[in-house]
Write an enzyme that holds these catalytic residues in place. Structure first.
Site, PDB file in Angstrom:
ATOM      1  N   CYS A 167       5.102  -5.335   6.764  1.00 39.71           N
ATOM      2  CA  CYS A 167       4.811  -4.123   7.528  1.00 39.71           C
ATOM      3  C   CYS A 167       4.067  -3.094   6.693  1.00 39.71           C
ATOM      4  O   CYS A 167       3.221  -2.346   7.207  1.00 39.71           O
ATOM      5  CB  CYS A 167       6.100  -3.519   8.083  1.00 39.71           C
ATOM      6  SG  CYS A 167       6.945  -4.589   9.276  1.00 39.71           S
ATOM      7  N   THR A 168       4.353  -3.033   5.415  1.00 39.07           N
ATOM      8  CA  THR A 168       3.648  -2.110   4.525  1.00 39.07           C
ATOM      9  C   THR A 168       2.146  -2.388   4.548  1.00 39.07           C
ATOM     10  O   THR A 168       1.324  -1.472   4.650  1.00 39.07           O
ATOM     11  CB  THR A 168       4.197  -2.228   3.090  1.00 39.07           C
ATOM     12  OG1 THR A 168       5.572  -1.816   3.085  1.00 39.07           O
ATOM     13  CG2 THR A 168       3.412  -1.360   2.114  1.00 39.07           C
TER      14      THR A 168
END
Length: 220
Positions: A45-46
Site C-alpha cells: 500500500c505504501t
C-alpha cells in the site's frame, strides 16, 4: 447484499487528512476514485499511495477526484504519509479517510458486520478484504469495482484506462474492445441502431457483424 456496479455508492460522513467530508457532497459534479487499504504502514500500500500521488495530474485532467481509505486513524495516516514521501518520493496529495471504527469498510461490504467497531488489535490479515478500487460517476453510481489481494500492487494505469473508456461511453455511446488504448478504434454500443448511428457517426463504420460495428474513436 454486496455492492454492485450500477448501484448508488453509499454516502457517508468521515474524518480525513484534509478535514471532515460528506462523501457525495465531496464528489460533487466530478468522477471519483475511492481505493481502500487494510492497514497503515504496510509495504504494498505504501508504494500504491505514492504512485497515485504522482498520477494526480492525470486524474485531474479527466475531472476525477481521488480519495483513499485505510482501516486506521487520521493521525496514523498523517504519520504514514511521512514514510510514503521518504520511500516513494511523493506524499499523498489527496485526502485519506480515517476508518478506525470500520464504519466505511462495513458500509461498502468490505468487512462483515461482525468485524466489530474498532481497528485496535486488528492486523492487515484481519482486514485483507479491504483492498478495493471503486470508480464512481458524477451521478454517484458505481462504475467499476476491482478487488486485489494484499500481495499484489494495484495497476492505476489500468484504472485510468478504464476511466477513459467509461467517459467515452458516457459521452459518445461507444464501448471499447479488448486491450483498447486511448486513440484506438471503438465499438458502437448495441443500443444504438443503424439509423441513429448514421447521425452519430456520419463518416460511417466497419460492420464486422451486425452486433460488432467498429468506428474511429470520437473526439471528446
Amino acid at each position: 447484499m454486496a455492492l454492485q456496479i450500477g448501484e448508488t455508492a453509499p454516502d457517508f460522513k468521515a474524518e480525513t487528512t484534509e478535514g471532515p467530508i460528506s462523501f457525495h457532497d465531496w464528489i460533487g459534479d466530478s468522477w471519483a476514485v475511492l481505493f481502500s487499504h487494510p492497514k497503515d504502514f504496510t509495504p504494498v500500500c505504501t508504494t500504491e499511495l505514492g504512485y497515485v500521488a504522482k498520477l494526480k495530474p492525470e486524474f485531474e485532467k479527466r475531472n476525477v477526484k481521488i480519495i483513499g481509505l485505510s482501516v486506521d486513524s487520521v493521525d496514523d495516516h498523517n504519520r504514514w504519509a511521512k514514510d510514503i514521501e521518504e520511500t516513494q518520493g511523493t506524499a499523498p496529495n489527496y485526502p485519506m479517510i480515517g476508518d478506525s471504527d470500520l464504519a466505511v469498510a462495513k458500509l461498502y461490504g468490505m468487512l462483515p458486520a461482525s468485524a466489530g467497531d474498532s481497528a485496535s488489535g486488528r492486523t492487515a490479515a484481519d482486514n485483507a478484504t479491504v483492498r478495493n478500487v471503486y470508480v464512481i460517476g458524477p451521478d454517484k453510481a458505481v462504475k467499476l469495482m476491482i478487488t486485489y489481494p494484499m500481495s499484489t500492487g494495484r495497476n492505476f494505469d489500468e484504472v485510468l484506462r478504464v476511466i477513459d473508456s467509461l467517459q467515452l461511453t458516457a459521452e459518445h455511446k461507444v464501448a471499447t474492445p479488448v486491450n483498447w488504448k486511448q486513440g484506438e478504434d471503438v465499438i458502437i454500443v448495441p443500443a444504438v441502431n443503424n439509423d441513429a448511428a448514421k447521425e452519430l457517426f456520419p463518416e460511417g463504420w466497419n460492420e464486422v457483424k451486425p452486433y460488432l460495428r467498429i468506428v474511429k474513436q470520437p473526439n471528446s
